[in-house]
Design a protein around this motif. Structure first.
Motif, PDB file in Angstrom:
ATOM      1  N   LYS A  29     -34.832  66.209  90.136  1.00 44.74           N
ATOM      2  CA  LYS A  29     -34.251  64.875  90.010  1.00 44.74           C
ATOM      3  C   LYS A  29     -33.438  64.813  88.723  1.00 44.74           C
ATOM      4  CE  LYS A  29     -37.416  62.159  92.803  1.00 44.74           C
ATOM      5  NZ  LYS A  29     -38.338  63.151  93.303  1.00 44.74           N
ATOM      6  N   SER A  32     -33.020  58.964  85.414  1.00 40.77           N
ATOM      7  CA  SER A  32     -32.783  57.659  86.044  1.00 40.77           C
ATOM      8  C   SER A  32     -31.626  56.948  85.367  1.00 40.77           C
ATOM      9  CB  SER A  32     -34.035  56.779  85.951  1.00 40.77           C
ATOM     10  OG  SER A  32     -35.064  57.323  86.727  1.00 40.77           O
ATOM     11  N   THR A  33     -30.787  56.332  86.173  1.00 33.82           N
ATOM     12  CA  THR A  33     -29.659  55.578  85.639  1.00 33.82           C
ATOM     13  C   THR A  33     -29.939  54.084  85.593  1.00 33.82           C
ATOM     14  OG1 THR A  33     -28.696  55.483  87.845  1.00 33.82           O
ATOM     15  CG2 THR A  33     -27.933  57.249  86.383  1.00 33.82           C
ATOM     16  N   SER A  37     -35.313  53.755  88.958  1.00 30.44           N
ATOM     17  CA  SER A  37     -34.579  54.440  90.036  1.00 30.44           C
ATOM     18  C   SER A  37     -34.985  55.906  90.085  1.00 30.44           C
ATOM     19  CB  SER A  37     -33.066  54.325  89.828  1.00 30.44           C
ATOM     20  OG  SER A  37     -32.640  55.076  88.706  1.00 30.44           O
ATOM     21  N   ASP A  39     -33.105  59.490  91.018  1.00 32.30           N
ATOM     22  CA  ASP A  39     -31.710  59.908  91.050  1.00 32.30           C
ATOM     23  C   ASP A  39     -31.571  61.409  91.276  1.00 32.30           C
ATOM     24  OD1 ASP A  39     -31.956  57.393  89.581  1.00 32.30           O
ATOM     25  OD2 ASP A  39     -29.830  57.615  89.164  1.00 32.30           O
ATOM     26  N   ARG A  41     -28.190  64.449  91.255  1.00 37.02           N
ATOM     27  CA  ARG A  41     -26.781  64.714  90.948  1.00 37.02           C
ATOM     28  C   ARG A  41     -26.424  66.115  91.436  1.00 37.02           C
ATOM     29  NH1 ARG A  41     -24.353  61.780  86.309  1.00 37.02           N
ATOM     30  NH2 ARG A  41     -23.143  63.644  85.923  1.00 37.02           N
ATOM     31  N   HIS A  50     -23.613  61.463  93.036  1.00 43.02           N
ATOM     32  CA  HIS A  50     -24.780  60.837  92.418  1.00 43.02           C
ATOM     33  C   HIS A  50     -25.466  59.958  93.463  1.00 43.02           C
ATOM     34  CE1 HIS A  50     -26.995  59.604  88.742  1.00 43.02           C
ATOM     35  NE2 HIS A  50     -27.436  58.736  89.640  1.00 43.02           N
ATOM     36  N   THR A  52     -28.759  57.480  93.941  1.00 40.82           N
ATOM     37  CA  THR A  52     -29.805  56.730  93.252  1.00 40.82           C
ATOM     38  C   THR A  52     -30.488  55.813  94.261  1.00 40.82           C
ATOM     39  OG1 THR A  52     -30.314  55.331  91.335  1.00 40.82           O
ATOM     40  CG2 THR A  52     -28.259  54.871  92.457  1.00 40.82           C
TER      41      THR A  52
END
Length: 157
Positions: A29, A32-33, A37, A39, A41, A50, A52
């Motif tokens: 993973k 988190s943004t 969340s 996430d 990438r 991306h 999420t």
């Protein structure tokens, strides 16, 4: 202004991004943004994917593809396990297997049109193209509908 990536290149990138993120059970993973969340990438050349999402059993999320840091394509989705006796692990492990299959004859926004393993069946139907699409994926265990996910998306300008 439409991105300089073709629909074919976008589709190829999206398949690679899916196979190297959520669909890959061992994928790491990303940080988190947003608060709480989950996430993922994936990057290749000048494109960045991306994903999420929030939730575990029932979830909501968004995928965005960037070209040189500008958002060019996106998709929102909402999935829910409908059967109270279906475990997250069994449903989502099967979903990940389905998402790793080749998307022949279907827009690669989610998974293949049909995938079966043992008594499990994954079905995906989509209207439109990656330019502007909406769809639904369903998982059945035998004759029982146990999972549903709605999604929609397209180019961002």
């Amino acid at each position: 202004m439409k991105a300089s990536v073709s629909s074919v290149a976008l589709a190829e990138f999206l398949v690679a991004a899916h196979r190297n993120t959520y669909a890959d059970k061992g994928a790491a993973k990303a940080p988190s943004t947003r608060l709480r969340s989950l996430d993922y990438r994936f990057e290749r050349d000048d494109l960045l994917y991306h994903d999420t999402y929030f939730g575990m059993r029932d979830y909501i999320g968004e995928e965005i593809i960037y070209q040189r840091e500008a958002p060019i394509w996106g998709m929102n989705y909402y999935g829910i396990i409908l059967a109270t006796d279906a475990g997250e692990g069994e449903v989502y492990n099967f979903l990940r297997d389905a998402l790793m299959q080749d998307c022949v004859g279907i827009e690669p926004a989610r998974g293949t049109r049909l995938y079966r393993r043992d008594r499990w069946t994954y079905g995906n139907s989509v209207e439109g193209t990656l330019d502007d699409l909406s769809g639904i994926e369903l998982i059945h265990r035998g004759d029982e509908l146990v999972y549903r996910c709605h999604y929609h998306g397209g180019w961002i300008s």
